[in-house]
Design an enzyme around this catalytic site. Sequence first.
Site, PDB file in Angstrom:
ATOM      1  N   GLU A 117       0.837  -1.076  -0.101  1.00 15.64           N
ATOM      2  CA  GLU A 117       0.209  -0.097  -0.164  1.00 15.64           C
ATOM      3  C   GLU A 117       0.846   1.132   0.169  1.00 15.64           C
ATOM      4  OE1 GLU A 117      -1.790   0.496   4.362  1.00 15.64           O
ATOM      5  OE2 GLU A 117      -0.848  -1.429   4.302  1.00 15.64           O
TER       6      GLU A 117
ATOM      7  N   LYS B 250       2.763   4.507   1.066  1.00  9.61           N
ATOM      8  CA  LYS B 250       3.359   5.144   2.349  1.00  9.61           C
ATOM      9  C   LYS B 250       2.805   6.686   2.327  1.00  9.61           C
ATOM     10  CE  LYS B 250       7.102   5.454   5.598  1.00  9.61           C
ATOM     11  NZ  LYS B 250       6.919   6.630   6.069  1.00  9.61           N
TER      12      LYS B 250
ATOM     13  N   ASP C 180       2.643  10.583   3.120  1.00 13.15           N
ATOM     14  CA  ASP C 180       3.594  11.365   3.823  1.00 13.15           C
ATOM     15  C   ASP C 180       2.675  12.299   4.444  1.00 13.15           C
ATOM     16  OD1 ASP C 180       5.851  12.578   4.447  1.00 13.15           O
ATOM     17  OD2 ASP C 180       6.160  13.670   2.358  1.00 13.15           O
TER      18      ASP C 180
ATOM     19  N   TYR D 142      -4.964   2.588   8.388  1.00 13.30           N
ATOM     20  CA  TYR D 142      -4.128   1.676   7.798  1.00 13.30           C
ATOM     21  C   TYR D 142      -3.678   0.535   8.926  1.00 13.30           C
ATOM     22  CZ  TYR D 142      -0.490   4.825   8.951  1.00 13.30           C
ATOM     23  OH  TYR D 142       0.491   5.752   9.393  1.00 13.30           O
TER      24      TYR D 142
ATOM     25  N   LYS E 110      11.239   3.066   0.202  1.00 21.90           N
ATOM     26  CA  LYS E 110      11.023   4.344   0.124  1.00 21.90           C
ATOM     27  C   LYS E 110      11.370   4.673  -1.463  1.00 21.90           C
ATOM     28  CE  LYS E 110      10.876   6.956   3.145  1.00 21.90           C
ATOM     29  NZ  LYS E 110      11.556   7.364   4.596  1.00 21.90           N
TER      30      LYS E 110
ATOM     31  N   CYS F  87      10.700  48.778  -9.062  1.00 18.40           N
ATOM     32  CA  CYS F  87       9.834  47.744  -9.660  1.00 18.40           C
ATOM     33  C   CYS F  87      10.184  47.589 -11.336  1.00 18.40           C
ATOM     34  CB  CYS F  87       8.425  48.369  -9.456  1.00 18.40           C
ATOM     35  SG  CYS F  87       7.149  47.291 -10.558  1.00 18.40           S
TER      36      CYS F  87
ATOM     37  N   CYS G  20       7.043  49.412 -13.152  1.00 17.86           N
ATOM     38  CA  CYS G  20       6.660  50.869 -13.168  1.00 17.86           C
ATOM     39  C   CYS G  20       7.824  51.464 -12.857  1.00 17.86           C
ATOM     40  CB  CYS G  20       5.595  51.176 -12.360  1.00 17.86           C
ATOM     41  SG  CYS G  20       5.642  50.926 -10.522  1.00 17.86           S
TER      42      CYS G  20
ATOM     43  N   CYS H 108       6.744  47.050  -4.221  1.00 14.28           N
ATOM     44  CA  CYS H 108       6.798  48.062  -5.208  1.00 14.28           C
ATOM     45  C   CYS H 108       5.910  49.091  -4.544  1.00 14.28           C
ATOM     46  CB  CYS H 108       6.096  47.795  -6.550  1.00 14.28           C
ATOM     47  SG  CYS H 108       5.411  48.986  -7.469  1.00 14.28           S
TER      48      CYS H 108
ATOM     49  N   CYS I   6       1.166  51.351 -10.773  1.00 15.59           N
ATOM     50  CA  CYS I   6       2.086  50.223 -11.435  1.00 15.59           C
ATOM     51  C   CYS I   6       0.925  49.319 -12.044  1.00 15.59           C
ATOM     52  CB  CYS I   6       2.446  49.308 -10.082  1.00 15.59           C
ATOM     53  SG  CYS I   6       3.424  48.072 -10.771  1.00 15.59           S
TER      54      CYS I   6
HETATM   55  S1  IVH Z   1       1.963   0.878   9.150  1.00 13.52           S
HETATM   56  C1  IVH Z   1       4.246  -0.181  13.234  1.00 13.52           C
HETATM   57  N1  IVH Z   1       1.213   1.938   6.661  1.00 13.52           N
HETATM   58  O1  IVH Z   1       5.074   5.802   8.371  1.00 13.52           O
HETATM   59  C2  IVH Z   1       4.142   0.923  12.389  1.00 13.52           C
HETATM   60  N2  IVH Z   1       2.567   3.320   8.290  1.00 13.52           N
HETATM   61  O2  IVH Z   1       7.806   5.027   8.929  1.00 13.52           O
HETATM   62  C3  IVH Z   1       2.910   0.496  11.457  1.00 13.52           C
HETATM   63  N3  IVH Z   1       2.747   5.691   7.383  1.00 13.52           N
HETATM   64  O3  IVH Z   1       4.862   6.241  11.828  1.00 13.52           O
HETATM   65  C4  IVH Z   1       2.892   1.557  10.419  1.00 13.52           C
HETATM   66  N4  IVH Z   1       1.705   5.291   5.417  1.00 13.52           N
HETATM   67  O4  IVH Z   1       3.303   7.441  10.059  1.00 13.52           O
HETATM   68  C5  IVH Z   1       1.969   2.083   7.966  1.00 13.52           C
HETATM   69  N5  IVH Z   1       0.315   2.718   4.907  1.00 13.52           N
HETATM   70  C6  IVH Z   1       1.003   3.000   5.821  1.00 13.52           C
HETATM   71  C7  IVH Z   1       1.713   4.193   6.203  1.00 13.52           C
HETATM   72  C8  IVH Z   1       2.496   4.353   7.372  1.00 13.52           C
HETATM   73  C9  IVH Z   1       2.522   6.219   6.298  1.00 13.52           C
HETATM   74  C10 IVH Z   1       3.804   6.395   8.315  1.00 13.52           C
HETATM   75  C11 IVH Z   1       3.258   6.153   9.825  1.00 13.52           C
HETATM   76  C12 IVH Z   1       4.460   5.508  10.465  1.00 13.52           C
HETATM   77  C13 IVH Z   1       5.598   5.958   9.384  1.00 13.52           C
HETATM   78  C14 IVH Z   1       6.640   4.784   9.640  1.00 13.52           C
END
Ligand code: IVH
Length: 713
Positions: free
Chosen positions: A128, A130, A132, A240, A328, A422, A425, A450, A456
């Site tokens: 799935e 990750k 941010d 999740y 990553k 500027c 103008c 400006c 302007c």
């Molecule tokens: S599972 C035991 N699933 O990534 C930790 N984490 O580097 C289980 N994160 O602190 C986490 N997407 O904030 C999981 N699909 C995802 C995620 C996810 C982002 C973040 C989460 C965690 C950090 C770990």
Amino acid sequence: MAKTEKSKTSSDDAARARREHDRLSADIARHDALYYQQDAPEISDAEYDALRRRLSELEHAFPDLEHAGSPSQKVGAAPVAAFGKIRHDVPMLSLSNAFADEDVVEFADRVRRFLKLSETEPLAITAEPKIDGLSISIRYENGALTQAATRGDGAEGENVTANIKTISQIPHHLKGRDVPDVIDVRGEIYLGHKDFADLNAAQEQAGEKIFANPRNAAAGSLRQLDSTITAKRPLKFFAYTWGAATALPGAMQTEVVAAFKSWGLPVNPEMTVCETTEALLAYYRNIESRRAKLGYDIDGVVYKVNRLDYQERLGFVSRSPRWAIAHKFAAEQATTILRGIDIQVGRTGALTPVAKLEPVTVGGVVVSNATLHNEDEIARKDIRVGDTVVVQRAGDVIPQIVRVIEEKRPLSAVPFEMRQTCPACGSHAVRDAGEETGDEASNGNVVRRCTGGLICPAQAKERLKHFVSRNAVDIDGLGAEKIEFFFDSGRIKTPADIYTLQKRDAASDEPLSGLKGFGKKSVDKLFSAIEARRQIPLERLLFGLGIRHIGETTAKDLAKAYLTLDALRAASEAAVAGGADSDAYRDIDNIEGIGETVVDALVDFFGEPHNVAFLDALLKEVDVTPFERTIAVASPVTGKTVVFTGTLTRVTRNEAKAQAERLGAKVAGSVSKKTDYVVAGSDAGSKLTNAQALGVTVLTEDEWLELIAKGDA
Ligand code: IVH
């Protein structure tokens, strides 16, 4: 300025106190941001406390200073105590990282070895995105949301329950039959690309902090002491995983997530199950190729062993589970050459340097411009024309220059010098006075502006573009290019000209329909789009006027408070006449959501005859429709002024406010003699004290709910 009863000295003292208060407020706001948002405090707790002590001394001596925007009005005194702490029953851990394909192969092998699985035995692993954002743990007891905490140090996080409750995607009650008695649902809070861009545009418009990326914006939005601010930010959530739970609705990761979905929690539709390492890697590449189109930032892919009994056996090593890993993405960076630095002039005259780059592909997108923010940023990074630079893109965010590769600098490269005039103008461009008053210092912005104002052309064009834009007056088919053309050809110089265009065009020797690029049909379409906007809702007009610090939200707050342009104008003109010490000024300042910066901006706008003339010209052409609000007629609180303070437990502050307004009450940010009720939750501070001192009726949350229930019946 009528000030007969006060001596000159005392008004001087008051002015000095106000300046010091402004400076202190800005300093405190900056240190709060460093402490909370960047986790990089510059001063010790003791030094910080001293700043706050001085602030309360000033407010004690000059009670007028204690306005809604003052840091002293925020819930909780010291920052450490601002949010309560919540201990996580099951710690919130992190994930170990994989960067190369081999790391993923190694992960799967390690799991098999640990579980003593032969090569032929199946091992299902989920994959799935990750996300941010920032992780959060939300507790549901008997299906009801009872508390929510940030990750914090993993063992203990901040209590952000009130803020989490404002997120519309997060249910306050789980639905379905298999909901456990207690479960900590965990997942990620994030902000989508579009919402991030809109938020930053609004922040810029209001002269507020610009967020560097969606993650920071989400974190900043969630960690607001005032949950009404969080409520205005369109935060989203993906569930999740989980922490403590009295029972689980399945024996697989996928089954629990499916149950989350059935309970009404948002889950990521991109989650899938893979049977082989090859399938995991194919998933990773597929997601990476779609990364920019997902609509939210992700920084990799997470793999988890699907069987929960396996997860249990695998357990944890130090701070991360053995059953999961984060794969990553490589940072989206590229190197290229800086060919030049252009200066753009914004609507408020701000000069923004823009990097002109040798085009380069970053994360699948060709980049030829990057923002340089301001001259201080260029100096800090010592960016020179001719330099080889590292460019970075995160999701949809505007590309940035990360750093210069100094070894590659040509001998001829000289430090950048910002022009003092500027480019549009020729007027003087000065470093913003906001610096001295401290109002820009808090977000680290040093803007050069400006001074050309109305003469302007660049500012005038940008103001017109803003006036017709989607969230302002919204004139279809009058985009940036057309405005440029109409302005340069002398057809439209001010908003009023937009509405007289058709008439003038009919009498013109050079009608638009004869010009290249303007067919009869498209011209007719444009004219009818303009006609369709001869009636402008007050809040849209207010936003469209482009008065500094009046963004969409503030425009709405003002419209809500005054209902008609005439009323708002009368109030502003009275504040212009009366000055900053007048009741008229304070009345505007007293509106919930409105602070001195906005009142000053209104005073500046209405105090300038040119602005009034251009508004009057516009009003000859358009009708401004009053703000529409639905008022329950027979409510006991209709027309009353209410102030909420402290922590409410039965509804969020935002809900309480909306409810009060629905019933026709006016919600104010601070207590005065005109306040009818102060509703005090737990830990109420100075507002409660003020109310008691002024003899204002104080209600508990329950008493308030009882009072308004009479009106609902
Ligand atoms: S599972 C035991 N699933 O990534 C930790 N984490 O580097 C289980 N994160 O602190 C986490 N997407 O904030 C999981 N699909 C995802 C995620 C996810 C982002 C973040 C989460 C965690 C950090 C770990």
